[in-house]
Design a protein around this motif. Structure first.
Motif, mmCIF file in Angstrom:
data_model
loop_
_atom_site.group_PDB
_atom_site.id
_atom_site.type_symbol
_atom_site.label_atom_id
_atom_site.label_comp_id
_atom_site.label_asym_id
_atom_site.label_seq_id
_atom_site.Cartn_x
_atom_site.Cartn_y
_atom_site.Cartn_z
ATOM 1 N N ILE A 12 -63.357 -74.491 -93.843
ATOM 2 C CA ILE A 12 -62.586 -75.693 -94.186
ATOM 3 C C ILE A 12 -63.406 -76.675 -95.006
ATOM 4 C CG2 ILE A 12 -61.403 -77.707 -93.176
ATOM 5 C CD1 ILE A 12 -60.752 -75.841 -90.800
ATOM 6 N N VAL A 13 -64.650 -76.895 -94.598
ATOM 7 C CA VAL A 13 -65.429 -77.961 -95.249
ATOM 8 C C VAL A 13 -66.456 -77.415 -96.241
ATOM 9 C CG1 VAL A 13 -65.141 -79.620 -93.382
ATOM 10 C CG2 VAL A 13 -67.067 -78.031 -93.315
ATOM 11 N N GLY A 14 -66.652 -76.097 -96.250
ATOM 12 C CA GLY A 14 -67.635 -75.503 -97.168
ATOM 13 C C GLY A 14 -68.987 -75.334 -96.469
ATOM 14 N N TRP A 15 -69.763 -74.364 -96.968
ATOM 15 C CA TRP A 15 -71.060 -74.061 -96.341
ATOM 16 C C TRP A 15 -72.075 -75.169 -96.531
ATOM 17 C CZ3 TRP A 15 -72.284 -71.222 -92.454
ATOM 18 C CH2 TRP A 15 -71.492 -70.122 -92.132
ATOM 19 N N ASP A 16 -71.927 -75.961 -97.634
ATOM 20 C CA ASP A 16 -72.878 -77.051 -97.893
ATOM 21 C C ASP A 16 -72.956 -77.984 -96.694
ATOM 22 O OD1 ASP A 16 -73.242 -76.071 -100.321
ATOM 23 O OD2 ASP A 16 -72.388 -77.771 -101.460
ATOM 24 N N VAL A 17 -71.769 -78.316 -96.190
ATOM 25 C CA VAL A 17 -71.686 -79.258 -95.068
ATOM 26 C C VAL A 17 -72.368 -78.663 -93.833
ATOM 27 C CG1 VAL A 17 -70.035 -80.380 -93.489
ATOM 28 C CG2 VAL A 17 -69.608 -80.366 -95.961
ATOM 29 N N ILE A 18 -72.139 -77.387 -93.609
ATOM 30 C CA ILE A 18 -72.726 -76.739 -92.428
ATOM 31 C C ILE A 18 -74.248 -76.600 -92.604
ATOM 32 C CG2 ILE A 18 -72.651 -74.652 -90.960
ATOM 33 C CD1 ILE A 18 -70.041 -76.408 -90.983
ATOM 34 N N ASP A 19 -74.675 -76.258 -93.839
ATOM 35 C CA ASP A 19 -76.123 -76.142 -94.104
ATOM 36 C C ASP A 19 -76.818 -77.481 -93.870
ATOM 37 O OD1 ASP A 19 -75.797 -73.528 -94.721
ATOM 38 O OD2 ASP A 19 -75.810 -73.799 -96.900
ATOM 39 N N GLN A 20 -76.140 -78.547 -94.289
ATOM 40 C CA GLN A 20 -76.730 -79.883 -94.101
ATOM 41 C C GLN A 20 -76.924 -80.174 -92.608
ATOM 42 O OE1 GLN A 20 -74.295 -83.260 -95.062
ATOM 43 N NE2 GLN A 20 -76.013 -84.369 -95.972
ATOM 44 N N LEU A 21 -75.952 -79.755 -91.802
ATOM 45 C CA LEU A 21 -76.078 -79.964 -90.345
ATOM 46 C C LEU A 21 -77.301 -79.204 -89.819
ATOM 47 C CD1 LEU A 21 -72.341 -79.678 -89.166
ATOM 48 C CD2 LEU A 21 -73.681 -81.760 -89.479
ATOM 49 N N HIS A 22 -77.475 -77.964 -90.319
ATOM 50 C CA HIS A 22 -78.628 -77.167 -89.869
ATOM 51 C C HIS A 22 -79.947 -77.835 -90.269
ATOM 52 C CE1 HIS A 22 -76.749 -73.732 -88.013
ATOM 53 N NE2 HIS A 22 -75.894 -73.617 -89.024
ATOM 54 N N GLN A 23 -79.957 -78.467 -91.457
ATOM 55 C CA GLN A 23 -81.192 -79.150 -91.887
ATOM 56 C C GLN A 23 -81.455 -80.394 -91.038
ATOM 57 O OE1 GLN A 23 -80.649 -79.972 -96.046
ATOM 58 N NE2 GLN A 23 -80.510 -77.798 -96.531
#
Ligand code: UDP
Length: 414
Positions: A12-23
């Motif tokens: 839904i929000v794109g991997w960028d958003v999820i990657d940012q959470l991981h960082q």
């Protein structure tokens, strides 16, 4: 393999958003975080914690959620706090306040192990606020999270609660307008909706049609709707008036007012009575009383509507606004509280102060369908950027990083 919760959000929000959470979570790995509120079920706070806590765990934080236990007197007292913080003049007897403090002492003993050792403790709303006092030996940072519209609290009650709250390391409010002068850092974090919940998940048009026509509503004709508790501040009678004014120009218009089943709350019944009188004689007005788990029905109603109103005269945040916007509907909303940060006037909807204003905007949108769609698209994108659970989580993570690195300076207030 079943996708993880975060993988589902990535769609839904794109991997960028999820990657940012991981960082963001790197400096927070393995820290112990505890949320404390007063209920596991019912209400926005429980709804949000139900999602946030598992997401934090999936990111590698040792997050948990504790609920304080209270009796009838305790909840009577904390209900009065809620009303007082929202501006009502409520004087609370000393005996109830003593019970409030006693129940908190009892809960402090029960939660001593887990709260003493936690790196960060989030205390939600006034119910567990005095817990902090029982933990002079605490190891971590404690944050008070306020979900209430505290813009104009009843002063004597705020003064009492402030004595507990001022000693926290930080506090979080939903909007800047709700923040109060406190001698520590204040963060602003707006609420969010979960796009994967029953209430917000995509449902196919055939199911929408079957649910909505099952309620006696004609999908081939325009639909105006307000989904809200029957509460004076939600102004359902103003909605009926806006509908009548619009109907002069759109004769086949229908109105749907959907709220919870009538409860013992005498005020809800009084509002419903007024609505029934205002609606009398019009078969195109559908007044619905829905059970508390009617999430899919609400989802379908929001999707089936051409015009969604939220004509509140006071509104903490207005999750119904977010929910409708997420379904691609521009919202015609009261120019107040949290509606103001969601409805960008002329972009994601219209801000109005009167039924006449609401009718004018509704008529405009119904006669300019391409604009209705364009604004609806902007509304959905605005929610995607600002009011989904992933943004909420990101702000919690940045708050946690910031509080763990804060020097703990107190702010001198005059
Ligand atoms: N809601 C519901 N059933 C109803 C009316 C409302 O489940 O009959 C939901 C609505 O979808 C939203 C929440 O209750 O998720 C209301 O939140 P909001 O912030 O709009 O207003 P509040 O009721 O908290 O003042």
């Amino acid at each position: 393999m079943t996708p993880s919760i975060l993988e589902k959000y990535a769609e839904i929000v794109g991997w960028d958003v999820i990657d940012q959470l991981h960082q963001l979570v790197v400096p927070l790995k393995d820290i112990k975080v505890v949320h404390v509120n007063s209920t596991k079920k019912g209400g926005g706070v429980a709804e949000i914690l139900n999602k946030l806590v598992p997401l934090k765990r999936e990111l590698g934080i040792d997050a948990s959620w504790e609920v304080i236990e209270g009796n009838q007197e305790f909840f009577k007292c904390t209900k009065s706090f809620h009303n007082a913080l929202q501006g009502n003049r409520v004087d609370i007897p000393k005996t109830l306040l003593e019970e409030y403090e006693r129940v908190n002492l009892e809960n402090a003993d029960r939660l001593r192990g887990i709260l003493t050792d936690a790196d960060i403790v989030f205390i939600h709303d006034p119910q567990p606020a005095p817990l902090l006092r029982s933990f002079p030996e605490r190891k971590g940072k404690w944050i008070w999270r306020c979900h209430i519209d505290a813009s104009h609290p009843y002063r004597p009650i705020w003064k009492y609660l402030r004595e507990f709250i001022k000693d926290y390391d930080a506090s979080i409010f939903s909007l800047s307008a709700f923040a109060q002068p406190l001698p520590h850092t204040e963060f602003l974090i707006a609420p969010s909706i979960d796009p994967l919940s029953e209430k917000n998940i995509d449902i196919d048009p055939a199911e929408v049609e079957s649910i909505v026509s099952g309620l006696g509503i004609d999908l081939s004709r325009p639909i105006m709707a307000q989904i809200s508790r029957y509460d004076f501040f939600k102004d359902p009678v103003g909605v009926v008036r806006a509908y009548r004014l619009t109907k002069k120009f759109v004769p086949d218009l229908q109105l749907v007012l959907a709220g919870g089943e009538a409860t013992d709350d005498p005020e809800a019944q009084a509002v419903l009575d007024e609505v029934n009188i205002a609606a009398e004689g019009d078969k195109d007005i559908h007044i619905l009383l829905l059970p508390s788990d009617a999430h899919r029905t609400i989802n379908a109603l929001q999707r089936a509507s051409d015009i969604v109103l939220q004509k509140s005269t006071k509104e903490g945040f207005g999750l119904t606004v977010t929910e409708a916007m997420w379904k691609g509907k521009p919202v015609i909303g009261g120019d107040t509280g949290g509606i103001r940060i969601q409805v960008v006037n002329h972009q994601t909807g219209f801000l109005v102060s009167t039924p006449e204003g609401a009718a004018l905007r509704a008529r405009y949108l119904l006669f300019h369908r391409h604009l209705l769609e364009e604004m609806g698209e902007k509304a959905r994108n605005f929610v995607r950027e600002n009011f989904l659970l992933t943004r909420h989580l990101r702000e919690y993570l940045t708050t946690m990083v910031s509080i763990l690195h804060a020097k703990g300076d107190r702010i001198e207030l005059e």
